[in-house]
Design a protein around this motif. Structure first.
Motif, PDB file in Angstrom:
ATOM      1  N   VAL A 389       0.770  -1.125  -0.040  1.00  0.00           N
ATOM      2  CA  VAL A 389      -0.087   0.098   0.164  1.00  0.00           C
ATOM      3  C   VAL A 389       0.879   1.393   0.109  1.00  0.00           C
ATOM      4  O   VAL A 389       1.986   1.166   0.634  1.00  0.00           O
ATOM      5  N   SER A 390       0.600   2.162  -0.641  1.00  0.00           N
ATOM      6  CA  SER A 390       1.043   3.687  -0.583  1.00  0.00           C
ATOM      7  C   SER A 390       0.791   4.387   0.402  1.00  0.00           C
ATOM      8  O   SER A 390      -0.624   4.305   1.113  1.00  0.00           O
ATOM      9  N   ALA A 391       1.571   4.919   1.254  1.00  0.00           N
ATOM     10  CA  ALA A 391       1.316   5.577   2.452  1.00  0.00           C
ATOM     11  C   ALA A 391       2.344   6.644   2.808  1.00  0.00           C
ATOM     12  O   ALA A 391       3.498   6.443   2.615  1.00  0.00           O
ATOM     13  N   ASP A 392       1.876   7.493   3.458  1.00  0.00           N
ATOM     14  CA  ASP A 392       2.819   8.854   3.798  1.00  0.00           C
ATOM     15  C   ASP A 392       3.351   8.510   4.993  1.00  0.00           C
ATOM     16  O   ASP A 392       2.634   8.669   6.217  1.00  0.00           O
ATOM     17  N   ILE A 393       4.505   7.848   5.211  1.00  0.00           N
ATOM     18  CA  ILE A 393       4.959   7.299   6.469  1.00  0.00           C
ATOM     19  C   ILE A 393       6.265   8.061   7.070  1.00  0.00           C
ATOM     20  O   ILE A 393       7.153   8.588   5.976  1.00  0.00           O
ATOM     21  N   LYS A 394       6.286   8.459   8.277  1.00  0.00           N
ATOM     22  CA  LYS A 394       7.398   9.246   8.765  1.00  0.00           C
ATOM     23  C   LYS A 394       8.713   8.385   9.672  1.00  0.00           C
ATOM     24  O   LYS A 394       9.783   8.552   9.602  1.00  0.00           O
ATOM     25  N   TYR A 395       7.922   7.620  10.349  1.00  0.00           N
ATOM     26  CA  TYR A 395       8.563   6.848  11.363  1.00  0.00           C
ATOM     27  C   TYR A 395       8.300   5.328  10.998  1.00  0.00           C
ATOM     28  O   TYR A 395       7.299   4.842  10.869  1.00  0.00           O
ATOM     29  N   ALA A 396       9.431   4.428  11.163  1.00  0.00           N
ATOM     30  CA  ALA A 396       9.442   2.894  10.939  1.00  0.00           C
ATOM     31  C   ALA A 396      10.088   2.308  11.939  1.00  0.00           C
ATOM     32  O   ALA A 396      11.276   2.546  12.252  1.00  0.00           O
ATOM     33  N   LEU A 397       9.875   1.079  12.460  1.00  0.00           N
ATOM     34  CA  LEU A 397      10.246   0.613  13.722  1.00  0.00           C
ATOM     35  C   LEU A 397      10.428  -0.907  13.104  1.00  0.00           C
ATOM     36  O   LEU A 397       9.770  -1.447  12.482  1.00  0.00           O
ATOM     37  N   ASN A 398      11.527  -1.452  13.439  1.00  0.00           N
ATOM     38  CA  ASN A 398      12.137  -2.776  13.062  1.00  0.00           C
ATOM     39  C   ASN A 398      12.438  -3.597  14.156  1.00  0.00           C
ATOM     40  O   ASN A 398      13.162  -3.404  14.941  1.00  0.00           O
ATOM     41  N   ASN A 399      11.568  -4.914  14.229  1.00  0.00           N
ATOM     42  CA  ASN A 399      11.664  -5.578  15.379  1.00  0.00           C
ATOM     43  C   ASN A 399      12.492  -6.830  15.091  1.00  0.00           C
ATOM     44  O   ASN A 399      12.248  -7.456  14.017  1.00  0.00           O
ATOM     45  N   THR A 400      13.353  -7.462  15.844  1.00  0.00           N
ATOM     46  CA  THR A 400      14.091  -8.628  15.849  1.00  0.00           C
ATOM     47  C   THR A 400      14.286  -9.398  17.242  1.00  0.00           C
ATOM     48  O   THR A 400      14.720  -8.624  18.135  1.00  0.00           O
ATOM     49  N   PHE A 401      14.067 -10.703  17.281  1.00  0.00           N
ATOM     50  CA  PHE A 401      14.157 -11.482  18.322  1.00  0.00           C
ATOM     51  C   PHE A 401      15.010 -12.642  18.148  1.00  0.00           C
ATOM     52  O   PHE A 401      15.047 -13.362  17.189  1.00  0.00           O
ATOM     53  N   GLY A 402      15.684 -13.108  19.127  1.00  0.00           N
ATOM     54  CA  GLY A 402      16.613 -14.264  18.913  1.00  0.00           C
ATOM     55  C   GLY A 402      16.434 -15.566  20.051  1.00  0.00           C
ATOM     56  O   GLY A 402      16.276 -14.972  21.281  1.00  0.00           O
ATOM     57  N   PHE A 403      16.768 -16.598  19.671  1.00  0.00           N
ATOM     58  CA  PHE A 403      16.867 -17.876  20.733  1.00  0.00           C
ATOM     59  C   PHE A 403      17.905 -17.187  21.938  1.00  0.00           C
ATOM     60  O   PHE A 403      18.671 -16.515  21.628  1.00  0.00           O
ATOM     61  N   GLY A 404      17.134 -17.346  23.220  1.00  0.00           N
ATOM     62  CA  GLY A 404      17.857 -17.028  24.183  1.00  0.00           C
ATOM     63  C   GLY A 404      17.189 -15.833  24.957  1.00  0.00           C
ATOM     64  O   GLY A 404      17.455 -15.208  25.960  1.00  0.00           O
ATOM     65  N   GLY A 405      16.260 -15.288  24.374  1.00  0.00           N
ATOM     66  CA  GLY A 405      15.150 -14.263  24.683  1.00  0.00           C
ATOM     67  C   GLY A 405      15.819 -13.007  24.389  1.00  0.00           C
ATOM     68  O   GLY A 405      15.350 -11.945  24.828  1.00  0.00           O
ATOM     69  N   HIS A 406      16.857 -12.818  23.439  1.00  0.00           N
ATOM     70  CA  HIS A 406      17.306 -11.568  22.828  1.00  0.00           C
ATOM     71  C   HIS A 406      16.459 -10.544  22.166  1.00  0.00           C
ATOM     72  O   HIS A 406      15.876 -11.217  21.277  1.00  0.00           O
ATOM     73  N   THR A 407      16.162  -9.288  22.387  1.00  0.00           N
ATOM     74  CA  THR A 407      15.174  -8.628  21.672  1.00  0.00           C
ATOM     75  C   THR A 407      15.824  -7.325  21.210  1.00  0.00           C
ATOM     76  O   THR A 407      16.652  -6.839  22.021  1.00  0.00           O
ATOM     77  N   ALA A 408      15.614  -7.012  19.891  1.00  0.00           N
ATOM     78  CA  ALA A 408      16.346  -5.619  19.506  1.00  0.00           C
ATOM     79  C   ALA A 408      15.582  -5.059  18.593  1.00  0.00           C
ATOM     80  O   ALA A 408      15.183  -5.602  17.574  1.00  0.00           O
ATOM     81  N   THR A 409      15.467  -3.648  18.779  1.00  0.00           N
ATOM     82  CA  THR A 409      14.448  -2.852  17.743  1.00  0.00           C
ATOM     83  C   THR A 409      15.349  -1.340  17.563  1.00  0.00           C
ATOM     84  O   THR A 409      15.895  -0.943  18.391  1.00  0.00           O
ATOM     85  N   THR A 410      15.224  -1.325  16.441  1.00  0.00           N
ATOM     86  CA  THR A 410      15.577  -0.084  15.670  1.00  0.00           C
ATOM     87  C   THR A 410      14.436   0.992  15.276  1.00  0.00           C
ATOM     88  O   THR A 410      13.351   0.233  14.666  1.00  0.00           O
ATOM     89  N   LEU A 411      14.760   2.016  15.378  1.00  0.00           N
ATOM     90  CA  LEU A 411      13.493   2.970  14.814  1.00  0.00           C
ATOM     91  C   LEU A 411      14.070   4.022  13.872  1.00  0.00           C
ATOM     92  O   LEU A 411      15.163   4.722  14.132  1.00  0.00           O
ATOM     93  N   PHE A 412      13.645   3.977  12.598  1.00  0.00           N
ATOM     94  CA  PHE A 412      14.199   4.886  11.619  1.00  0.00           C
ATOM     95  C   PHE A 412      13.018   6.068  11.271  1.00  0.00           C
ATOM     96  O   PHE A 412      11.981   5.667  11.548  1.00  0.00           O
ATOM     97  N   LYS A 413      13.924   7.112  10.932  1.00  0.00           N
ATOM     98  CA  LYS A 413      12.868   8.279  10.503  1.00  0.00           C
ATOM     99  C   LYS A 413      13.187   8.650   8.950  1.00  0.00           C
ATOM    100  O   LYS A 413      14.230   8.500   8.624  1.00  0.00           O
ATOM    101  N   LYS A 414      12.370   9.368   8.351  1.00  0.00           N
ATOM    102  CA  LYS A 414      12.356   9.786   6.949  1.00  0.00           C
ATOM    103  C   LYS A 414      13.274  10.935   6.855  1.00  0.00           C
ATOM    104  O   LYS A 414      13.091  11.751   7.930  1.00  0.00           O
ATOM    105  N   PHE A 415      14.152  10.799   6.136  1.00  0.00           N
ATOM    106  CA  PHE A 415      15.119  11.952   6.216  1.00  0.00           C
ATOM    107  C   PHE A 415      14.769  13.275   6.048  1.00  0.00           C
ATOM    108  O   PHE A 415      13.952  13.498   5.032  1.00  0.00           O
ATOM    109  N   GLU A 416      15.058  14.274   6.829  1.00  0.00           N
ATOM    110  CA  GLU A 416      14.768  15.565   6.593  1.00  0.00           C
ATOM    111  C   GLU A 416      15.843  16.673   7.055  1.00  0.00           C
ATOM    112  O   GLU A 416      16.517  16.072   7.883  1.00  0.00           O
ATOM    113  N   GLU A 417      16.138  17.453   6.391  1.00  0.00           N
ATOM    114  CA  GLU A 417      17.260  18.544   6.411  1.00  0.00           C
ATOM    115  C   GLU A 417      16.961  19.134   7.954  1.00  0.00           C
ATOM    116  O   GLU A 417      16.082  19.322   8.261  1.00  0.00           O
TER     117      GLU A 417
END
Length: 417
Positions: A389-417
């Protein structure tokens, strides 16, 4: 704190050996799952995977040197080469002193698993003393980070975080922290895996983790679906060039997006399972938002870890609902492993690239194969099914989880000067 931008991206994936090919197939909703060709899988419960196609290591190494590098390191170099080119960097123009502030943090959960298999097989076939001199350096997880730094003569921070399927997201987080702390002005970060081997398939089968939908591999990965039966193993690499904003602007670098927040936590629950309340996932998402200084209502898109396992998908869905259920605006959610399969330690980097391009192009990728949502998953979740779908999005969050219970999240922003 310094701003951190992404100035280069590179990908080797089952959906394409370049970022463009990868992104085009993601947007088109194509599956990469097919019968295994790397070994005879006829006796295994799972006989399919998401393999990289038409990869030629001789594009990156002399033929005589290829024997020194496991496939996961070859994928790492290939993805990094594309990222460096897209960032328009010539490292030879930097002084030795400047290259001491450029580093590499590269994640992998399995390292040279095929090398390990080959050498152990030879060990038991022979007299027990026959080993390749390259056995250890081909096998160890950290060697890809080392190979990248050697190739470009980069003397900055160099290591490999291992947090199972959260490894490359962890690498990106560590690179982000390194730049923000002023310990480097540029970092290569990402991860790679080449785990489509007999022991990997056999081991994950024994753990009841893989889909066994051998009659229809293309539809086997079906995150959040009531009939999901496990993930589809995949291979490949994702590479990002992270750079101090001021340095990037000074050299007129292309800027794909900005990394503004990260979070890490632990489930502290089980060796391989995830807690029903999704507590680790909630913690890492909350920490990422707090560091970025934004609210749940600001997040437009979530690339879910969602591997297509029964417990994992449900746990993450519960965590997302708990975090975002009270927001007036529900973020779009997609589970792109429905197309790529699960790249294990390389998944976070590949999906970070998807987040960055989703922001850049205003396109939310789909979740394919999901026909009927699990009844235990909230119907209020805004999961994008079937088509982009097309959408005007400014913030995107990326989830990853691993065996052993490790969780890691990164949060990206559309670039603006």
């Amino acid at each position: 704190m310094r701003r951190v931008v992404i100035t280069g991206i590179g990908a080797i994936t089952p959906l394409g050996n370049s970022v463009k090919e990868f992104w085009d197939n993601i947007v088109a909703g194509k599956s990469s799952a097919a019968p295994i060709t790397k070994f005879d899988a006829s006796k295994y419960k799972t006989r399919f995977a998401c393999e990289v196609k038409n990869f030629d290591g001789e594009k990156y190494f002399e033929r005589k040197d290829l024997r020194k590098y496991d496939l996961f390191s070859q994928y790492a170099i290939a993805a990094t080469e594309e990222a460096v080119q897209s960032a328009q960097i010539d490292f030879s123009t930097y002084s030795e002193e400047e290259r001491a502030d450029i580093g590499v943090i590269w994640g992998s959960g399995n390292g040279g698993i095929s090398t390990f298999e080959e050498q152990v097989s030879l060990l038991y076939q022979g007299d027990g003393t026959k080993f390749s001199p390259f056995f250890v350096p081909k096998k160890i997880e950290d060697i890809a980070a080392g190979v990248i730094s050697i190739r470009y003569q980069l003397y900055g921070p160099n290591y490999c975080p291992v947090s199972a399927c959260a490894s490359s997201n962890t690498a990106i987080i560590n690179a982000f922290d390194t730049i923000r702390a002023g310990k480097a002005f540029m970092m290569i970060a990402g991860g790679s895996e080449a785990p489509i081997t007999a022991s990997s398939i056999g081991g994950f089968n024994a753990a009841q983790a893989l889909s066994k939908r051998n009659d229809d591999p293309a539809s086997a990965s079906r995150p959040f679906d009531k009939d999901r039966d496990g993930f589809v193993l995949a291979e490949g690499a994702g590479a990002l060039i992270l750079e101090d904003y001021e340095h990037a602007i000074k050299r007129n670098a292309p800027i794909y997006g900005e990394l503004i927040g990260t979070g890490q936590a632990a489930d502290a629950f089980h060796l391989t399972g995830t807690p029903p309340d999704g507590r680790g996932a909630k913690l890492s998402m909350r920490k990422a938002l707090n560091e970025a200084g934004i609210n749940t209502g600001d997040v437009d898109y979530i690339n879910a870890h969602a591997t297509s396992t029964q417990l994992g998908d449900l746990s993450e869905a519960v965590a997302i609902e708990a975090m975002f259920g009270g927001s007036s605006k529900r973020p779009y959610i997609s589970a792109t492993k429905s197309m790529t399969g699960h790249l294990l330690g390389g998944a976070g980097a590949a999906e970070a690239i998807i987040c960055i391009l989703a922001l850049k192009h205003g396109i939310v990728p789909p979740t394919i194969n999901t026909k009927q949502l699990d009844e235990a998953i909230s119907k209020d979740l805004n999961i994008v099914l079937g088509e982009s779908v097309s959408a005007d999005i400014k913030y995107a969050l990326n989830n990853t989880f691993g065996f052993g219970g490790h969780t890691a999240t990164t949060l990206f922003k559309k670039f603006e000067e």
